[in-house]
Motif scaffolding. Structure first.
Motif, short mmCIF file in Angstrom:
data_model
loop_
_atom_site.label_atom_id
_atom_site.label_comp_id
_atom_site.label_asym_id
_atom_site.label_seq_id
_atom_site.Cartn_x
_atom_site.Cartn_y
_atom_site.Cartn_z
N LEU A 294 14.93 48.25 53.47
CA LEU A 294 16.09 49.09 53.78
C LEU A 294 17.40 48.33 53.58
O LEU A 294 18.39 48.88 53.08
CB LEU A 294 16.00 49.61 55.21
CG LEU A 294 14.90 50.62 55.53
CD1 LEU A 294 14.99 51.05 56.99
CD2 LEU A 294 14.99 51.83 54.62
N GLN A 295 17.40 47.06 53.98
CA GLN A 295 18.61 46.27 53.83
C GLN A 295 18.98 46.10 52.36
O GLN A 295 20.16 46.24 51.98
CB GLN A 295 18.45 44.91 54.49
CG GLN A 295 19.73 44.06 54.44
CD GLN A 295 19.63 42.81 55.29
OE1 GLN A 295 18.63 42.59 55.99
NE2 GLN A 295 20.64 41.97 55.23
N LEU A 296 17.99 45.83 51.52
CA LEU A 296 18.24 45.69 50.09
C LEU A 296 18.80 46.98 49.50
O LEU A 296 19.78 46.96 48.74
CB LEU A 296 16.95 45.29 49.37
CG LEU A 296 17.04 45.18 47.84
CD1 LEU A 296 17.92 44.01 47.43
CD2 LEU A 296 15.65 45.06 47.23
N ILE A 297 18.19 48.11 49.86
CA ILE A 297 18.65 49.40 49.33
C ILE A 297 20.08 49.67 49.79
O ILE A 297 20.92 50.14 49.01
CB ILE A 297 17.70 50.52 49.75
CG1 ILE A 297 16.32 50.33 49.11
CG2 ILE A 297 18.27 51.89 49.37
CD1 ILE A 297 15.26 51.27 49.65
N SER A 298 20.36 49.40 51.05
CA SER A 298 21.70 49.65 51.56
C SER A 298 22.74 48.79 50.87
O SER A 298 23.79 49.28 50.43
CB SER A 298 21.75 49.39 53.07
OG SER A 298 23.07 49.56 53.55
N GLU A 299 22.44 47.50 50.74
CA GLU A 299 23.44 46.56 50.23
C GLU A 299 23.60 46.61 48.72
O GLU A 299 24.71 46.42 48.21
CB GLU A 299 23.07 45.14 50.67
CG GLU A 299 23.17 44.94 52.18
CD GLU A 299 22.73 43.55 52.60
OE1 GLU A 299 22.19 42.80 51.76
OE2 GLU A 299 22.93 43.21 53.80
N GLN A 300 22.50 46.92 47.98
CA GLN A 300 22.59 46.82 46.53
C GLN A 300 22.38 48.13 45.79
O GLN A 300 22.56 48.18 44.57
CB GLN A 300 21.58 45.77 46.04
CG GLN A 300 21.86 44.38 46.58
CD GLN A 300 21.07 43.29 45.88
OE1 GLN A 300 20.79 43.38 44.69
NE2 GLN A 300 20.71 42.27 46.63
N VAL A 301 22.01 49.18 46.50
CA VAL A 301 21.91 50.51 45.87
C VAL A 301 22.95 51.45 46.47
O VAL A 301 23.80 51.99 45.76
CB VAL A 301 20.49 51.11 46.06
CG1 VAL A 301 20.43 52.52 45.48
CG2 VAL A 301 19.45 50.22 45.36
N ARG A 302 22.90 51.63 47.77
CA ARG A 302 23.82 52.59 48.43
C ARG A 302 25.27 52.29 48.11
O ARG A 302 26.07 53.20 47.82
CB ARG A 302 23.60 52.55 49.94
CG ARG A 302 24.46 53.53 50.74
CD ARG A 302 24.33 53.31 52.23
NE ARG A 302 24.72 51.96 52.62
CZ ARG A 302 26.00 51.60 52.80
NH1 ARG A 302 26.98 52.48 52.64
NH2 ARG A 302 26.28 50.35 53.14
N THR A 303 25.65 51.02 48.15
CA THR A 303 27.05 50.66 47.94
C THR A 303 27.50 50.82 46.49
O THR A 303 28.71 50.78 46.21
CB THR A 303 27.29 49.20 48.39
OG1 THR A 303 26.43 48.33 47.64
CG2 THR A 303 27.03 49.03 49.88
N GLN A 304 26.56 50.99 45.57
CA GLN A 304 26.90 51.14 44.15
C GLN A 304 27.01 52.60 43.72
O GLN A 304 27.31 52.88 42.55
CB GLN A 304 25.87 50.43 43.29
CG GLN A 304 25.69 48.96 43.61
CD GLN A 304 26.97 48.17 43.52
OE1 GLN A 304 27.71 48.28 42.53
NE2 GLN A 304 27.28 47.40 44.55
N LEU A 305 26.77 53.51 44.64
CA LEU A 305 26.76 54.94 44.29
C LEU A 305 28.12 55.57 44.53
O LEU A 305 28.82 55.18 45.48
CB LEU A 305 25.70 55.67 45.12
CG LEU A 305 24.26 55.20 44.92
CD1 LEU A 305 23.35 55.86 45.94
CD2 LEU A 305 23.77 55.50 43.49
#
Length: 306
Positions: A294-305
């Protein structure tokens, strides 16, 4: 594009596990925490056993503060519409107005048999009546009575209480049905969700829902469109493979049918779902012990959308 965490607790999760995931999702700025509504594992032993969707959400309502809470999807076969309207309204009040109701017809016959729940043939018509009753109960002015005469349900002189904290609890309807499902969404849905669909199937189903909504007189864009997709993201190939193995899936299959691979790959694919009309993605998280995921998705996916 909003990212939401979607869990499948029937596969094996205690309330404490779900609480850890929900709190992590909130701390990591995901938009919502959702769970399925099932009582039987689909493969595996399901230990320690099932948890009830609305009891879980009631607990989370008091132990979280920002994140929205909901179901994909509450099974209409599990509950009577009047008590369900009371349950959802109460959990909404307990959360300070953060609840959303995904409601579906129910489909997994084996879990009904396992727990003594009737599994009627006419599930879709029951779902339609439940939606009519729930929305009718919530929209009846305080001090007035609500009644309903249907094929499956009859209500007389209901006080139509309690009311949710929100003026309108968002209703989610979803599925792959080509005719009746879009028509039902056009009548009732604030959001339409298509689960585990390809980009092409997503485009086709969204178009059907928009057409049905237009025929019902709803303005373009009145229904939020969303997808539910399995997530398996790794900072490199080895981490992606490790996470795929942990949930018993193949990386190539996950990349084809879900959101898998590096953060950049997943950002790109989410962007294509956005181009197809989706504005929310429910990330099916199957390994609930892996909060680093979840942390990886939040920091490196969510923030790039966008």
């Amino acid at each position: 594009m909003r990212l939401r965490v979607f869990t499948e607790p029937q596969q094996g999760a205690s309330y404490e596990t779900l609480l850890r995931v929900a709190k992590a999702a909130e701390d990591l700025d995901f938009d919502a925490f959702y769970r399925s509504d099932h009582y039987l594992a689909m493969g595996g032993d399901g230990l320690p056993g099932p948890t009830d969707a609305w009891i879980t959400l009631a607990g989370l309502a008091r132990e979280t503060s920002r994140i929205r809470l909901g179901t994909l999807m509450t099974a209409a076969t599990f509950r009577l519409p009047g008590p369900l309207a009371i349950q959802v309204a109460q959990v909404d009040a307990m959360s300070g107005g953060r609840v959303e109701l995904g409601l579906g017809s129910g489909w997994f016959e084996q879990e009904h048999t396992a727990y003594g729940i009737p599994f009627p043939k006419e599930k879709f018509s029951r779902l339609e009546e439940q939606l009519e009753i729930i929305t009718g109960l919530w929209s009846t002015p305080v001090g007035e009575k609500f009644g309903y005469d249907g094929t499956h349900y009859t209500l007389r002189d209901s006080p139509a209480l309690p009311k949710p904290a929100q003026s309108t609890v968002p209703l989610l309807i979803g599925g792959h049905g080509k005719v009746r499902t879009p028509a039902l969404a056009a009548r009732f849905a604030d959001e339409f969700n298509i689960p585990f669909a390809s980009l092409e199937d997503t485009r086709r189903q969204f178009a059907r829902v928009r057409a049905a909504a237009g025929e019902a007189g709803r303005p373009d864009g009145d229904i939020v469109m969303s997808n539910a997709l399995v997530a398996c993201v790794g900072k490199d190939d080895a981490e992606t493979a490790r996470r795929a193995a942990a949930i018993g899936r193949d990386v190539a299959e996950l990349k084809e049918h879900g959101l898998a691979g590096s953060p950049a790959e997943v950002v790109d694919k989410i962007g294509r779902y956005g181009q197809a009309g989706s504005s929310r993605i429910y990330l099916q998280i199957l390994d609930l012990s892996d909060l680093d995921h979840l942390q990886l998705i939040s920091e490196q996916v969510r923030t790039q959308l966008p």
